[in-house]
Motif scaffolding. Structure first.
Motif, short mmCIF file in Angstrom:
data_model
loop_
_atom_site.label_atom_id
_atom_site.label_comp_id
_atom_site.label_asym_id
_atom_site.label_seq_id
_atom_site.Cartn_x
_atom_site.Cartn_y
_atom_site.Cartn_z
N ILE A 115 0.84 -1.21 0.00
CA ILE A 115 0.00 0.00 0.00
C ILE A 115 0.87 1.26 0.00
O ILE A 115 0.58 2.23 -0.70
N LYS A 119 0.39 4.28 -2.47
CA LYS A 119 -0.01 5.58 -1.91
C LYS A 119 0.85 6.69 -2.51
O LYS A 119 0.37 7.78 -2.78
N ASN A 122 -0.49 7.96 -5.48
CA ASN A 122 -1.78 8.61 -5.29
C ASN A 122 -2.97 7.71 -5.65
O ASN A 122 -3.93 8.15 -6.25
N LYS A 124 -6.25 5.48 -4.73
CA LYS A 124 -7.30 5.41 -3.72
C LYS A 124 -7.19 4.04 -3.05
O LYS A 124 -7.15 3.02 -3.76
N ILE A 125 -7.14 4.01 -1.74
CA ILE A 125 -6.96 2.75 -1.02
C ILE A 125 -8.29 2.34 -0.39
O ILE A 125 -8.84 3.09 0.42
N VAL A 126 -8.81 1.19 -0.78
CA VAL A 126 -10.09 0.74 -0.21
C VAL A 126 -9.99 -0.72 0.23
O VAL A 126 -9.27 -1.51 -0.37
N SER A 187 -7.37 -2.15 -3.92
CA SER A 187 -8.23 -2.77 -2.92
C SER A 187 -7.45 -3.89 -2.25
O SER A 187 -6.58 -4.51 -2.86
N GLU B 486 -5.68 11.78 -3.21
CA GLU B 486 -6.63 10.90 -2.52
C GLU B 486 -6.43 11.02 -1.01
O GLU B 486 -5.32 10.79 -0.52
N ASN B 488 -7.74 9.14 1.45
CA ASN B 488 -7.65 7.80 2.07
C ASN B 488 -7.84 7.85 3.59
O ASN B 488 -7.12 7.20 4.36
N THR B 489 -8.83 8.65 4.02
CA THR B 489 -9.02 8.89 5.45
C THR B 489 -9.26 7.60 6.24
O THR B 489 -8.65 7.38 7.28
N HIS B 491 -8.57 4.47 5.60
CA HIS B 491 -7.40 3.61 5.71
C HIS B 491 -6.39 4.20 6.68
O HIS B 491 -5.80 3.49 7.51
N ASN B 492 -6.17 5.51 6.60
CA ASN B 492 -5.19 6.16 7.49
C ASN B 492 -5.62 6.05 8.95
O ASN B 492 -4.79 5.82 9.84
#
Lengths: 339, 775
Positions: A115, A119, A122, A124-126, A187, B486, B488-489, B491-492
């Motif tokens: 991740i 990151k 940039n 989006k991490i879901v 994801s 992004e 990514n609130t 996840h953070n």
């Protein structure tokens, strides 16, 4: 003329030698000066002017001698304090782990590493939902109605609409749906396949999946992203190898290998004497997948899926995947502080 | 599937010059994978011998043989096998030989007779006895020609053949056919290929057939070829044929079946043979009648469903298509007429039948993926060529092969594969793989007739990658914009939450989300209803769990059983029911001190410790959490609190009752548990809400005061503390120590004066008096 000068110095010396702390030293010096030097200054005031100068010089000299003796004794006591403060009664080389912080699971360690790379790009991490729809998990991913992946024996279905995701691509499919624009999604999380649990299989395991939908992406771009990730994870010295493969949702599809980090490519049991270790699957998003996501204005996308458990086992030399899910504390304790 | 060097060389004569490494590279470049390469060990002291004399030993099953093993050396060997023939050549293991099964041969006495070696059966020269026909397990290998003392027996049974285990892509079942596999390998290696596909097509199209009854939804093509049986067909094949099959993991049977097995290797089309005399009326193909009983060749009876594809005669099922034949119509010594079946059935049905009935035949494996009917046509042609012209042919034909040409945009190709590929090169590359160029329609290509996988231009691009070296393509960085960033609130926040727990000595665990019905309602503190039921045969994976506590207690059980010191643990997982999804954090720890043996510092893990952690969590999410004591079944009621946010209970913290720990063999432990659903906290989080409190320039002044209360005065002290906090000029107050004395609980409260003004002793006395009033 001060008559008992020598006697006073001797008296002072005896006094300070008897003091074992700096505090006592200072207190006794002050008392001594008050008792013995202050009367001399009183005498000085009463003397005729012609005698004052000589007497004053004598007092100063005496004062200086007392101060020198005091400073010398103070230095000795300060050194003693330092020596005591610095004293430890155990071997400073011993290990101290008792109050160290807790450990992450090996799966979190690897997932977080991956991740961190995306990151920086940039993404989006879901995490997404493990309970997903057959539409997201299969239909939108060009998985044919007769594909073995749909077999109820291999897949956890809930009803005619829902199932447990068999890959994180189900979540990325959901994320890109109706997003007819450039989009970057990663994801991660649990996925499920109805395997018997054994040395290398677990019915619940972890994946990371990435998709980057963007105009005019090429295979060369995909290689750039994947090479970068693998060097980030395994070090700059590793080599990558791409092999054509087949996944329904990418066309062309690739399996990506890295040169064996255990033997440097010479051949060993870890790489089954091939010099290469299979690491991940990747490819260019299938046009049918873009269509199913209602993406018409952007003509390409790249995708990759990474089995976290496998990478963790390879990186940290774990022979049995069940050791991860049994949460054996003999394994977990070793991971304290590992990031 | 298994491929061998000798059979590949039959179709690619130049292959003998290709090393295993070159071969593996070509296989990889074509999108397949060499899983393993198997070579049998070299055998010293195993030579060709000739049986000169065979004498039966009275009263035993043994024979005393004289075997010539060199021009001038004859050995006496005692052999237990029957069927030995004088003059035949055999494989002799001499003393000192070590066989693949680990046996070391030595001179020894058998029934008071000296035996100076051993005559070998095939099963003694392989580690895979499953490929040896049952009748041949103990049968000595015999052959007609050889040179005694040499190792020419190796060629008789292809002992030194190299065997490759190769996986082909799931959408390329055609590559499991030797003919297709070798065609692609030959072109990749630029070697001659020894088979003419074009001739086959032309020859087949002249064939005349009669129509048979099929269900078109389950069958794309079906052929029956009728023959009068020749005696030879039921005899055993020669070693040359048998060796090829056995090296491919196929058990030889008889001349006819072995020929058909060989044709299956070449075309990947399974075949089946019936005793025609046992078939009543016409053979036809359809779905099985539900509940139908079928007695298979393995003597087992199977209950069929409507998803199974069956070949019927007028009375009964005669085979489960491409899965297994029937006991009733199998060939026997009395058979006079045979019917050979070649079919192309719905692969999904075949796969499901084989899986459901747990029948793992080579035919089922091959027919479980789609295959072009063109390969069936080739199989028919080969049967006619190798076995002879049939008396009659019945067929049902469809066209399960690629009909449409694919349009290729050279412009897209240029950016998709960022290489300067000329059009002639592309056309030439595709022709090498069997594509036909459609010159009338510009830039259109017809894929080879055996391929079902080419449907769009990206498929064609993939084939071009097979010709150019994929690994030589240069990586090119993607030009990218970083806006919008992004956030990514979620996840953070989860990462920060984990860090709080890790820094408080908790280690993370990962447990299974699926559980069984009996464990489902254990520790269901949030009273979740309507659980998700999974369609699964394994009862331990029948439900999605309602909480993490059960799984985590099992982790303690596992480790405690192994006498491993139990660590404080936490887990964050999503919980799903048919009604809700929630993200749950659960922590468990023993009520023990975390102790540093060296510095002797101690931290007690108890309810207050958890409240400290919850304080950190509330600061992370910038929320206020409130606590209330509660009585719940699973925890001790004087040590349990609810955790509420905005007047809604979102969690529990407390000590688990020992009675609840019994089933985990942990009833001798004191275990604290925190379980909290963090969804509302995640949703509530707004980074801009946090404000720094102002502070003054004067030194801080603090005072300690003891408040004595009778036991069970928890709520009282809270009120008194709040009252102290409300006194003007006091900035904060905290309990710093609690101890018991004379049936009272004494709380030491430390309060701080505001640092925005300087206090005189009178002011401080006034504040102390106010506090005395509160006490």
């Amino acid at each position: 003329m001060i008559n008992n000068k020598e006697q006073l110095i001797q008296q002072f010396q005896q006094l300070i030698e008897a003091q074992d702390t700096i505090q006592k030293l200072i207190e006794n010096k002050n008392i001594f000066c008050k008792q013995n030097l202050s009367p001399l200054y009183q005498t000085l005031k009463l003397l005729p002017p012609e005698e004052k100068r000589e007497y004053g010089l004598e007092i100063n000299l005496l004062n200086n001698q007392i101060n020198s003796l005091f400073e010398a004794r103070k230095r000795i006591l300060e050194a003693q304090v330092e020596a005591i403060a610095n004293k430890v009664d155990y071997d400073i080389h011993i290990d101290t782990y008792k109050l160290s912080k807790g450990a992450k699971t090996i799966l979190s360690i690897v997932t977080d590493k991956i991740i961190a790379y995306f990151k920086q790009l940039n993404f989006k991490i879901v995490e997404g939902d493990e309970v997903t729809t057959i539409e997201n998990n299969m239909d939108r991913l060009n998985i044919d109605i007769n594909h073995p992946a749909r077999d109820p024996k291999d897949t956890f279905y809930i009803d005619s609409i829902r199932m447990l995701r068999t890959h994180c691509t189900a979540t990325t499919a959901e994320e890109i749906h109706n997003q007819d624009r450039e989009i970057k999604v990663l994801s991660y999380g649990n996925v499920y396949r109805n395997d018997d649990d054994d040395l290398t299989h677990s019915h619940q395991f972890s994946q990371v999946d990435i998709v980057w939908v963007k105009e005019n992406l090429s295979i060369n771009h995909l290689k750039s992203i994947i090479d970068g990730l693998l060097k980030y994870l395994f070090g700059n010295q590793i080599k990558t190898r791409y092999r054509l493969s087949y996944f329904p949702f990418t066309e062309p599809s690739f399996e990506v290998d890295i040169s064996c980090f255990n033997c440097g490519g010479k051949g060993c049991s870890m790489c089954k004497n091939t010099g290469w270790i299979e690491i991940l699957g990747a490819g260019m998003l299938h046009q049918n997948v873009l269509k199913a996501a209602n993406i018409y204005t952007i003509n390409s996308g790249l995708a990759a899926g990474i089995g976290v458990d496998r990478i963790a086992m390879l990186l940290y030399g774990i022979k049995d995947i069940r050791d991860i899910y049994n949460n054996d504390f003999r394994l977990l304790s070793q991971l304290k502080g590992v990031e | 599937m298994l491929f061998t060097r000798s059979l590949i060389t039959r179709f690619i004569p130049g292959f003998y010059e290709i090393s295993d490494e070159q071969f593996a590279q070509s296989v990889n470049a074509l999108g397949m994978e060499v899983e393993s390469i198997y070579k049998r060990p070299k055998l010293d002291n195993v030579v060709t011998g000739q049986l000169l004399e065979i004498n039966k030993v009275e009263g035993t099953h043994l024979s005393l043989c004289k075997v010539k093993v060199d021009d001038s050396v004859t050995k006496q060997i005692v052999c237990g096998a029957s069927g030995l023939i004088t003059g035949k050549y055999v494989v002799v293991a001499l003393p000192g030989a070590k066989l693949p099964n680990g046996i070391i041969i030595a001179k020894r006495q058998i029934h008071n007779m000296e035996s100076d070696g051993m005559l070998c059966a095939y099963s003694e020269l392989t580690n895979n006895k499953n490929v040896v026909a049952d009748a041949e397990q103990d049968e000595i290998i015999m052959f007609n020609q050889g040179k005694v003392g040499s190792q020419d027996w190796i060629h008789v049974i292809d002992y030194e053949d190299t065997i490759y285990d190769i996986t082909v892509p799931a959408n390329r079942n055609d590559e499991n056919a030797y003919l297709v596999f070798c065609y692609e390998i030959a072109n990749k290696l630029e070697l001659d290929f020894n088979f003419d596909f074009e001739k086959i097509i032309a020859a087949f199209q002249e064939q005349k057939e009669t129509t048979i009854a099929v269900n078109k939804k389950v069958c794309a093509s079906l052929f029956f070829l009728d023959y009068d049986l020749k005696t030879k067909w039921l005899e055993r094949s020669e070693w040359k044929t048998k060796a090829v099959l056995m090296n491919h993991g196929i058990k030889p049977f008889n001349y006819l079946m072995d020929k058909l097995s060989f044709i299956t290797l070449l075309t990947n089309c399974p075949t089946n043979v019936y005793d025609t005399n046992k078939i009543i009326g016409e053979a036809k193909c359809s779905n099985a009648t539900p509940g139908l009983k079928f007695v298979a060749l393995n003597n087992k009876t199977y209950d069929l469903t409507s998803n199974d594809i069956v070949i019927y005669d007028n009375n009964k099922p005669i085979s489960l298509a491409c899965v297994i034949g029937s006991e009733e119509t199998k060939l026997t010594q009395k058979t006079t007429n045979v019917k050979i079946e070649v079919g192309n059935f719905n692969y999904a049905h075949i796969r499901n039948t084989a899986l459901r009935l747990n029948i793992d035949t080579d035919a089922a494996k091959r027919a479980s993926r789609p295959l072009s009917t063109f390969l069936n046509f080739i199989a028919i042609k080969l049967i006619k060529g190798m076995i002879g012209k049939p008396r009659a042919v019945q067929s049902y034909l469809s066209f399960n092969w690629p009909k449409n040409s694919v349009s290729v945009s050279f412009k897209k190709l240029k950016w998709f594969i960022n290489e300067d590929l000329s059009k002639p090169f592309v056309v030439n590359s595709l022709q090498k793989l069997g594509y036909k160029t459609n010159w009338l329609l510009k830039n259109r290509f017809n894929p080879p007739l055996w391929r079902l996988d080419v449907t769009n231009q990206e498929d064609v691009f993939e084939d071009i990658l097979k010709i150019i070296d994929l690994n030589k393509l240069q990586p090119i960085a993607i030009e990218d914009k970083l806006i919008p960033i992004e956030p990514n609130t979620e996840h953070n926040l989860k990462s920060s939450l984990k860090n709080i727990l890790l820094n408080n000595y908790f280690s993370e665990v990962k447990t299974y989300n699926l559980t069984n019905q009996s464990n489902l309602n254990k520790f269901n503190l949030f009273k979740l209803t309507n659980p998700i039921k999974i369609q699964c045969n394994n009862s331990n994976r029948e439900y999605f769990r309602t909480n993490l506590i059960d799984g985590m207690l099992k982790v303690y059980k596992y480790n405690d059983a192994r006498k491993i010191t139990l660590l404080p643990i936490f887990e964050i997982q999503n919980i799903f029911t048919n009604s809700i999804k929630t993200t749950n954090l659960t922590c468990l720890c023993l009520n023990e001190y975390v102790v540093d043996n060296i510095t002797h510092s101690r931290i007690a893990l108890n309810l207050n410790f958890f409240k400290g952690i919850l304080d950190e969590i509330s600061r992370l999410f910038n929320v206020n959490l409130s606590f209330n004591s509660i009585d719940i079944h699973e925890f001790y009621n004087n040590e349990t609190l609810t955790i509420s946010f905005k007047n809604k209970v979102i969690g529990y913290v407390g000590k688990i009752k020992k009675s609840q720990l019994k089933s985990y063999d942990l009833s001798n432990k004191d275990i604290y548990c925190l379980t909290i659903n963090i969804d509302s906290l995640l949703k509530h989080y707004e980074p801009s809400q946090f404000k720094v409190k102002s502070f003054g320039s004067f030194q801080t002044v603090s005072k300690d005061v003891n408040i004595v209360l009778p036991k069970n005065g928890i709520n009282n002290i809270k009120e008194k503390l709040n009252a102290i906090k409300k006194i003007p000029d006091i900035s904060n107050a905290e309990i710093i120590n609690i101890f018991e004395k004379d049936n009272n609980v004494i709380y030491t409260v430390r309060y701080w004066l505001v640092d925005t003004k300087q206090f005189k002793s009178n002011d401080i006395d006034l504040i102390a008096r106010e506090i005395d009033n509160i006490r």
